[in-house]
Design an enzyme around this catalytic site. Structure first.
Site, PDB file in Angstrom:
ATOM      1  N   LYS A 252      46.953  37.856  41.192  1.00  0.00           N
ATOM      2  CA  LYS A 252      46.053  38.107  40.061  1.00  0.00           C
ATOM      3  C   LYS A 252      46.731  37.682  38.763  1.00  0.00           C
ATOM      4  CE  LYS A 252      45.336  42.258  38.229  1.00  0.00           C
ATOM      5  NZ  LYS A 252      45.491  42.046  36.766  1.00  0.00           N
TER       6      LYS A 252
ATOM      7  N   ASP B 287      41.748  37.060  36.435  1.00  0.00           N
ATOM      8  CA  ASP B 287      41.223  38.355  35.971  1.00  0.00           C
ATOM      9  C   ASP B 287      41.153  38.370  34.446  1.00  0.00           C
ATOM     10  OD1 ASP B 287      40.457  41.058  35.928  1.00  0.00           O
ATOM     11  OD2 ASP B 287      42.546  41.726  35.889  1.00  0.00           O
TER      12      ASP B 287
ATOM     13  N   LYS C   6      38.103  38.880  32.835  1.00  0.00           N
ATOM     14  CA  LYS C   6      37.004  39.802  32.471  1.00  0.00           C
ATOM     15  C   LYS C   6      36.189  39.247  31.303  1.00  0.00           C
ATOM     16  CE  LYS C   6      39.578  43.946  33.906  1.00  0.00           C
ATOM     17  NZ  LYS C   6      40.904  43.338  34.136  1.00  0.00           N
TER      18      LYS C   6
ATOM     19  N   ASP D 170      30.919  37.931  26.768  1.00  0.00           N
ATOM     20  CA  ASP D 170      30.562  37.226  25.527  1.00  0.00           C
ATOM     21  C   ASP D 170      29.087  36.835  25.653  1.00  0.00           C
ATOM     22  OD1 ASP D 170      30.713  35.568  23.153  1.00  0.00           O
ATOM     23  OD2 ASP D 170      32.859  35.410  23.530  1.00  0.00           O
TER      24      ASP D 170
END
Length: 244
Positions: free
Chosen positions: A36, A63, A65, A68
């Site tokens: 990750k 990762d 995330k 927007d």
């Protein structure tokens, strides 16, 4: 070593430089299926760290995330695909339109069934969050209601799965069925500290509950023998998989 368990174990590369990341990848690539790469490492090192992991034969969970406006997240997802990552994630709280737009752009680049298409994941509620955390941002619903609600929203938007606490896997399975990937951080083997995680289970409990992938970092990185720690986790996962 059980290969099925190895494919499901994701090591969190929570380091701040390329050299440390490379050290962990070289040390653990035989025990770990994916690595990750989060915000700190990617912001510091950029795509080169992804190329390094893939060059060592590892797979990548990016990762970042994304959260927007829909077009921005969708285009970021396309670039994640072009890096060759195995999975990446967005925040389900970004809404259905944001997730649908991302799915559509990825489908245009890599249609479903293409071997290079990554898993598209949505984060439900962060494992560090509690009911109090949610109330602080104006969400009065309990975590146990928000997680399956966001998981259903992600599934309806065409996402391939979610990231959620292992304690909520059962709720997600009830809401979304078995053909929907669940990636679980917040997993702590019995020999490790809880750190800042609040909603945790052991690796065996997470697999038994129906988790597909486990994200584990500090319990391996902080161990006196990280390879032995990773192999102990794999043994626990293997035993749980045999009982599922």
């Amino acid at each position: 070593m059980n290969e099925e368990a190895r494919k499901r174990l994701i090591f969190a590369l929570d380091v701040d430089c390329f050299e440390d990341a490379e050290k962990w990848v070289k040390l653990l690539h035989r025990q770990v299926g994916l690595f990750k790469v989060g915000k700190q490492l990617f912001t510091r090192c950029g795509p080169e760290v992804v190329h390094m992991i893939r060059g060592e034969g590892g797979e990548v969970f990016l990762d970042l995330k994304y959260h927007d406006i829909p077009n921005t997240v969708a285009m970021a997802g396309v670039e994640a695909c072009r890096l060759g990552v195995r999975m990446f994630n967005v925040h389900a709280l970004g809404g259905r339109e944001m997730m649908e737009k991302t799915v559509a752009e990825v489908d245009a680049l890599y249609p479903r069934g293409n071997k290079d298409r990554p898993l598209l994941l949505a984060v439900t509620i962060l494992t560090s969050s509690t009911e109090e955390t949610l109330r602080g941002v104006g969400i009065d619903r309990p975590v146990s209601e928000m997680v399956p609600r966001l998981a259903r929203l992600a599934q309806e938007a065409g996402m391939d799965g979610v990231v959620a606490s292992p304690r909520e896997v059962g709720l997600i399975r009830q809401a979304c069925g078995g053909d929907f990937a669940v990636v679980t951080p917040g997993v702590r083997p019995g020999f490790a500290a809880l750190d800042d995680q609040k909603r945790v289970t052991t690796p065996g409990e997470a697999i038994a509950a129906g988790a597909d992938y486990l994200v584990i970092g500090r319990p391996i990185a902080a161990a006196s023998d990280p390879v032995a720690a990773a192999e102990a986790i794999l043994a626990e996962m293997t035993l749980a998989l045999e009982r599922v």
